[in-house]
Write an enzyme that holds these catalytic residues in place. Structure first.
Site, PDB file in Angstrom:
ATOM      1  N   ALA A 186       0.932  -1.216   0.070  1.00 57.84           N
ATOM      2  CA  ALA A 186       0.084   0.238   0.306  1.00 57.84           C
ATOM      3  C   ALA A 186       0.813   0.954  -0.166  1.00 57.84           C
ATOM      4  O   ALA A 186       1.786   1.381   0.133  1.00 57.84           O
ATOM      5  CB  ALA A 186      -1.055  -0.053   1.689  1.00 57.84           C
ATOM      6  N   HIS A 187      -0.048   2.139   0.044  1.00 58.82           N
ATOM      7  CA  HIS A 187       1.389   3.465  -0.639  1.00 58.82           C
ATOM      8  C   HIS A 187       1.665   3.969   0.977  1.00 58.82           C
ATOM      9  O   HIS A 187       1.681   3.824   2.268  1.00 58.82           O
ATOM     10  CB  HIS A 187       0.075   4.540  -0.909  1.00 58.82           C
ATOM     11  CG  HIS A 187      -0.684   4.776   0.363  1.00 58.82           C
ATOM     12  ND1 HIS A 187      -2.331   5.833   0.382  1.00 58.82           N
ATOM     13  CD2 HIS A 187      -1.548   4.484   1.460  1.00 58.82           C
ATOM     14  CE1 HIS A 187      -3.050   6.216   1.168  1.00 58.82           C
ATOM     15  NE2 HIS A 187      -2.645   4.886   1.859  1.00 58.82           N
TER      16      HIS A 187
END
Lengths: 337, 337, 337
Positions: free
Chosen positions: B238-239
């Site tokens: 994920a980011h």
């Protein structure tokens, strides 16, 4: 297929009509949603109560359901299978005529059978081949030394990387990647060293492979799916795995390297099988279970804990951490008493 | 490589030959499958018993295995790594000559080094660049402001979305998507509002990224893989995650937003790490475990329950729900006794 | 957007300025990383301590945070949402002008609105349509009878297989596959028989669908996402699932066939929902939990066990297998005592 009479369906599929065989149906639906000109089915006794309410013209059902049905019945020993055969008559099938779309990029050293369909923006590399009647949908990428069997259907945007052999009538959905490098690494003086992946992938006849599923090629030797294996979407099959004929795996499940799954196994959604294990034939693994040891007896296997409201779950979870201590206290008391 | 003598291999990789160094090998195989003109290896002592039976011409093995082998031995301190180096000599490597395939669509504002290979049906957007000796396989999509380092290899159908920087010699398998929007949402008067994802992705040198793996770009700041990180297939990063150098993650594992994984960590298949956590160096997470708190001590960590036959599992599962009550009863009795 | 004054931001978004409204900002950042010409935000009280240290020119924050801030404050009732709106002003937006790239392959029986953008190497099949202002990025594949609503954005390499209807302003990330066959099989005399998948997929307005996510089309009837549903990467939605408006699912979660998820539900990463279940509105499922029964009360639900060091975990795991026996011993003793 625009419309067909029940008697014709009965003839074609070896069923018996109960009720008005002259009725024609123009489509299929569930017991709940079927229209008065559609056919439905009853396979799961749980839904038997819906038989009396359905608006369907007729249903495919077992003999014992006839008493409950207010509509015509096509009596079948395997209603779900026979319904599937009939439903297939109503499936729209866009034309995929033989020939190669002008935008496809085919290497001069690739062989494409004249009866195969190759769609727009497909690439086929040197040493690859496409068999008779195969359909290669748009955006597919067929790499070096990959072979697509007769009647196979790569729906769209399927990637065969290298040394992949696809059997006859195999169906592969978009985003699947077959024949990528297995995950082989050796640690050497603090750095990872890549272990070459020299094997291939063999997909048996009549397999189905879901969207965005990945099947890596073997390190030494091949990754193998025997015939009629059915994989749902987003499944990961690691290098040198072997899956026995007629086994089926639900979405997001995964099998680690060199594991062997038997025939007629059912692997639930999100379940995992660790590397180098063996599962005998007819093993069922329930959803999101992790198989941590080989299985030698057919049957159903599970891991995990039941769903609970979060507050109660937190209390059980805390106790799980204390389990050994709690059990020892219990035994001590037992010895004491 | 068609055939090579054991003495030449010993010279090239700093090994010692035990047995007939004049023997030539023409390929590699497992102890079980190797042919009489192939080389095998013994890395895991568990398979030592196979040494006496193998048909291989020679094996790469540790000094102490020499006594068990009936064939020649290339003596190594790290047999798996040295075998990997030798096996690489036998890996078919299709030609990927410099140049751009005529079907590729390259923006006039993209830069492609003259020594790079760009395959069929590749797109490269404005502001992107491809370094010296890089290989961009067929169907790859390189978006705005994405940069591919020297010697990197995007096998086929890799997507770099935007603001992605790929280091030198990185290997990326088909279907990987790097630099898509992170999953950032704010709830506002009953509707979701998208939070812009303004950061990028930085992939360090010598990383490997598996098929259909996704690595989102940062919301503010970047998502980072340090050098020599190895990701298997179908992993989700994920980011704003940061993964330390030399860490490896097995298939289907996932790391949620802003988590930081240390160096030399091993994340098992299907394991998950919650957002904003930190794992120190040299942490191992076993397959399908969920990391719910930060980890400050190197070592191995697990969650979950063991696999059981479904009937037994159901009994334990019911008791898991009662655990807190059972433990309280136990304590009460203890106090009573 | 190159630079903007705080007063202008306050006007545009209905905020109140505390401090020097003439200050201009040129970008955004986190409290930790923001530069002296950037705007930051405080949404989670946990990070309140960082307010005094931030180098940011200003922050978006709730009224009660003003006392802690040494910089200017844009006072907001929903700081995260207002920050998101402001950050969007600084997002680079590559031009996607109306028109069809010459390398795209558009069937003569497809309809593309003149205001839509169709990128390089896109295919659009017969009977498909693309609405006003829609953006179809490079490598997208739009199959027969698929319809893309006005203002929708398929970033790149999205596949719509067949009978898919995408609502207005939907955003879909690369690698997503929507409308592939659901996983329907009937066992018939030892072989799997494919059950035709005659339904479609309906994606409501303002949905977002992550990279490599798969949404299968219905068997009979449709798979439905109501409006404003937000799906992260690598999610699997099986045939005939219905997901209520404003629900959000984190990466790698999955929903099995015919399950119905309510409105405003939150499904954690890697969580699973079994087939045919129903979840009411406002249900939260924590990460990697498995939903095994329908849920009729809003709230948070979990399964699994906590993370432990492997040695302790092994002890608890062994005891989990003995749980029923241990509980019975406890009861017996209770009866005895």
């Amino acid at each position: 297929m625009s419309a067909i009479a029940l008697t014709e369906l009965a003839d074609r599929f070896g069923l018996e009509v109960h009720g008005d065989g002259a009725l024609t149906i123009v489509g299929v639906g569930t017991l709940e949603s079927a229209q008065p000109d559609q056919l439905s089915f009853l396979a799961n006794p749980k839904y038997r109560g819906q038989l009396a309410q359905t608006a369907a013209a007729a249903v495919v059902a077992a003999a014992e359901a006839v008493v409950d049905a207010r509509c015509a019945v096509l009596v079948s020993r395997n209603p779900y299978a026979d319904f599937a055969r009939i439903a297939a008559l109503f499936e729209p099938r866009p034309a995929r005529p033989p020939g190669i779309h002008p935008s496809a990029v085919i290497d001069v050293d690739a062989k494409v059978d004249a009866s195969a369909h190759v769609g727009a923006l497909v690439t086929i590399a040197a040493g690859a081949s496409v068999g008779a009647g195969a359909v290669i949908g748009p955006h597919c990428c067929i790499g070096e030394d990959c072979h697509v069997g007769p009647g196979a259907h790569l729906v769209a945007r399927v990637t065969l990387v290298t040394r992949v052999r696809i059997g006859a009538r195999v169906l592969i959905h978009p985003g699947a990647v077959i024949g990528a490098d297995g995950f082989g690494l050796a640690m050497d003086r603090g750095q990872w060293l890549k272990v070459p992946q020299l094997g291939g992938v063999i997909i048996g006849d009549d397999c189905e492979i879901g969207a965005n599923t990945t099947i890596d090629r073997g390190a030494l030797g091949d990754t193998v799916l025997e015939e009629d294996v059915r994989l749902d979407n987003q499944i990961q099959i690691a290098h040198n795995v072997r899956i026995g004929a007629h086994s089926a795996m639900a979405g997001c499940s995964a099998v680690a390297g060199s594991a062997r799954i038997g025939r007629y196994c059912l692997i639930g959604g999100g379940a995992g099988v660790l590397g180098h294990l063996e599962l005998c034939d007819k093993v069922t693994i329930t959803a999101m279970s992790l198989v941590t040891h080989s299985i030698r007896e057919p049957g159903e296997y599970s891991s995990g804990t039941p769903l609970m409201d979060n507050r109660s779950w937190r209390r059980s979870a805390v106790r799980f951490k204390q389990l050994d201590e709690l059990a020892r206290q219990g035994s001590t008391k037992k010895r004491d008493s």
